[in-house]
Write a protein that holds these residues in place. Structure first.
Motif, PDB file in Angstrom:
ATOM      1  N   UNK A 230     -40.284  33.328 -32.539  1.00  0.00           N
ATOM      2  CA  UNK A 230     -41.007  34.305 -33.361  1.00  0.00           C
ATOM      3  C   UNK A 230     -40.900  34.045 -34.864  1.00  0.00           C
ATOM      4  N   UNK A 231     -39.715  33.655 -35.334  1.00  0.00           N
ATOM      5  CA  UNK A 231     -39.571  33.496 -36.783  1.00  0.00           C
ATOM      6  C   UNK A 231     -40.529  32.439 -37.348  1.00  0.00           C
TER       7      UNK A 231
ATOM      8  N   UNK B 210     -33.798  32.521 -34.789  1.00  0.00           N
ATOM      9  CA  UNK B 210     -35.261  32.323 -34.843  1.00  0.00           C
ATOM     10  C   UNK B 210     -36.056  33.454 -34.181  1.00  0.00           C
ATOM     11  N   UNK B 211     -35.425  34.638 -34.075  1.00  0.00           N
ATOM     12  CA  UNK B 211     -36.133  35.810 -33.567  1.00  0.00           C
ATOM     13  C   UNK B 211     -36.431  36.757 -34.735  1.00  0.00           C
TER      14      UNK B 211
ATOM     15  N   UNK C  47     -37.205  46.845 -31.876  1.00  0.00           N
ATOM     16  CA  UNK C  47     -37.892  45.929 -30.964  1.00  0.00           C
ATOM     17  C   UNK C  47     -37.780  44.533 -31.547  1.00  0.00           C
ATOM     18  N   UNK C  48     -37.285  43.597 -30.731  1.00  0.00           N
ATOM     19  CA  UNK C  48     -37.043  42.233 -31.205  1.00  0.00           C
ATOM     20  C   UNK C  48     -37.879  41.215 -30.429  1.00  0.00           C
ATOM     21  N   UNK C  49     -38.949  40.697 -31.059  1.00  0.00           N
ATOM     22  CA  UNK C  49     -39.661  39.560 -30.472  1.00  0.00           C
ATOM     23  C   UNK C  49     -38.684  38.386 -30.469  1.00  0.00           C
ATOM     24  N   UNK C  50     -38.342  37.882 -29.293  1.00  0.00           N
ATOM     25  CA  UNK C  50     -37.169  37.012 -29.193  1.00  0.00           C
ATOM     26  C   UNK C  50     -37.345  35.905 -28.164  1.00  0.00           C
TER      27      UNK C  50
END
Lengths: 253, 253, 253, 253
Positions: B96-97, B176-177, B188-191
């Motif tokens: 995601x990052x 990198x999330x 909420x963590x896009x991970x």
């Protein structure tokens, strides 16, 4: 000495509602929370107050000029518009931090945030308006933030702003003030009792901790809408280079 | 390897608009920003994506499944509804990052956030949906937050949650999330790419830094709506004591 | 022969709700009804349908392309956003009037509009989309209405438009079509099966009854959004004097 | 003698906007018009007035208690929220029909509804509030409408209600009153100067013309919100069989 009034709007039994009968879609909750905040802001600001984004299930407002009856009218409008209801705690003090503490206690006295029994309570003490009423708000922003926004990854700038927010909130709470993030690179600090020296000290401390330079316009009036207007006007003057100070104060006459 | 797609919605020339011809009332800006975010969330989630509160003038969304044409339709709806317009940058990557980094660059390539000339641009690369598409989202919350909400001053709990947010975002970005605050005690963590071990490590690090115990449900699917649904379902299972783990994963089949 | 699909959205037990525990403020009801209509319109048109202002507690929509599941998703969004819920009846036929009749019957079969027991029902038959689907909509307006708006009392013009509406609805229903007022001097007539001759006949009859000259663009497509787009484009061509006819047809290819 | 005040809100140059650069999607216009009406209703009713659905591009409101400055504040809020702006004409008289006529003339004096030059005008005369102010509103509905709604095709009932509306408006305008449709089977008639006899006469005439039996609660106060509240309370009393009259009057004390 004059006082600032704080109201806390807390959704009734919201946590259980969000997972009943099963977890509601995240997007629906985000939409509800944001629209409800916008409507609270509209109701409260129509009466001269200002609500600030806090936790969404709990919203803190500077509410000088709003009576108990005004709070009840807002509850009624929310009830007829949304599938959720809201309770209010109200507090006041010479500075903002204890005012929100009293408002929290007044709210907590009406029952738990997760109680199915508590419904549309209003509890606490308002300030005589305008006689005993005073609100000071500082509008703070980051110098040259476009330099970040246009160059750095958006999340990095977001993270940096969150660092500034946390640093600001620690410095301001230690002086019995509060601060809220209002989007972009903007913060609003209810800060009764702080003078220019105090605010400069806060900005300097934040710069030392985060490396970010800030500036502030502070406004003082009987209600939040007018105090914020003066604050934004002050900040605008600094941006326009009408002053070479980093902090300016404006007072309604 | 499959990829996560990030879209960044940036208001066109918003800073100058907010102070033209003079600083607009703070309450109006708060109302506009919150309603616009809610509408972006509605548009994006109708198509399977999820937008997250970021800076309001910039909103980050996980947008797998949304085409360039979908972004243009959203722009058109915003334009006919609001006095402001929006540009989009789109990026994708295995995590995601970097996806948000590419989206930021695509956006920045279209012109400055403060340019009066940039208008409703869409720039960047989408991911083939559903073939190349994957989204992992972790729904994280604080254990027993009602213990704070019902006892501590509301601002104190707010500040504590902000500390947790910052700590979480540092731990997750290092892997990198990304992570966003979604109100209450929720994040909420896009991970994409993180396994249970990684998330446990993050939660442990945050607990060490802040003293706050967290739990997480993680969901994995081809789009954000479904990944978040699975994540919330997982978190719900932990709350209901259907598991004694602090992190559980769910995958759509 | 291809068919038009009609959905009727009816608020569940709305009458009793409006007076419970006492008559709710008229302004609140007006606000709720208008916002709920706007949201129904948004949901339905995102899927290619079009909702029309009818009675507010009952809304008629042309819904070709919307499945039963789509109707259920809309119900769910309404439920999480409003203090009221909605049931749907769906019908279809070669022309619009019987399609709404079948939709009414499907709805009425689920229980009374004033029953506290009926909740979020969906009942009726959809049309196979796009194979069996066709929508014809005529966009009708008044010639030179500004001549009235700028000179006559506003209520007089409003009353005149209402006369035209009633006259139009009688003429169109006699040809198994429907018509809705869409604001200003505009009407939209779902009118599958009517040709140019039929529509000219309707306009002539209305002119005889009311003295008002009308013109119409008619569009034909598989769904309502596209049919209305073509209709408005046709009307625009007449206004721009690109044709000296009073009625023109456009069909999607 | 005391007076009723009417304000007319007219969108500036709206017709041309709706087709520029090409006809905007019908659904977008419906959404905009309905939300804008709801917001006008909210602003006006917060100040004690009531707006009624008219043409959407023109909205008539009973506005006793609203000053010129109040109208300007509403304009400002609309401007910062929507892509369109609004002008106001204000009029007053002992009865409603001439008051709207004067408001129309005041508005028309500021320029054409289709002029690109007219922008956010406010023109006309307000009534001294509360000294010279009086509003009488009758809330009229159809006896046993559920008998139609649950049995007849929805469009047929809609058409019947439109016939009643037109018949009511002709009868009431002949007595210098106005009437607006407020959804369902409800009408609201600003009707200063009409007594019980007059209203009974109107209801009888409509019954003769349409076969539909009506009843009415009439409220009288210094502003529209309170007059409507009393009217609805009166109608509620009739429905509850607390009286066997078809028309009752209530006055604020």
């Amino acid at each position: 000495m004059k006082k600032i009034q704080v109201s806390i709007a807390q959704l009734d039994n919201y946590g259980p509602w969000t997972v009943s009968p099963e977890p509601k879609p995240e997007a629906f909750l985000q939409m509800l929370q944001s629209r409800l905040f916008a409507d609270l802001e509209e109701e409260i600001s129509d009466l001269g107050g200002l609500a600030f984004i806090t936790r969404y299930d709990n919203t803190i407002a500077i509410s000088n000029g709003l009576t108990i009856e005004d709070h009840e009218k807002i509850q009624k409008k929310i009830r007829e518009k949304y599938p959720v209801t809201v309770s209010f705690g109200i507090g006041n003090a010479e500075t903002a931090y204890p005012a929100q503490k009293f408002a929290s206690e007044a709210l907590q006295d009406t029952g738990s945030s997760q109680s199915a029994k508590r419904l549309e309570e209003v509890n606490g003490e308002t300030v005589q308006f305008p006689e005993e009423s005073q609100v000071q708000i500082a509008h703070i922003d980051i110098n040259h933030v476009t330099g970040y926004t246009d160059i750095e990854p958006i999340y990095d700038t977001h993270q940096l702003i969150q660092q500034v927010y946390l640093s600001l909130s620690e410095a301001l709470v230690s002086k019995k003030a509060l601060v809220f993030y209002t989007g972009g690179d903007n913060f609003m600090a209810p800060s009764n009792g702080l003078d220019k020296e105090d605010i400069l000290e806060v900005l300097t401390k934040v710069e030392e901790e985060t490396g970010i330079k800030l500036k502030a316009g502070a406004g003082r009036s009987t209600n939040a809408v007018e105090a914020a207007r003066l604050a934004s006007e002050g900040l605008h003057d600094i941006r326009d280079n009408e002053t070479d100070e980093n902090v300016i104060f404006k007072e309604s006459t």
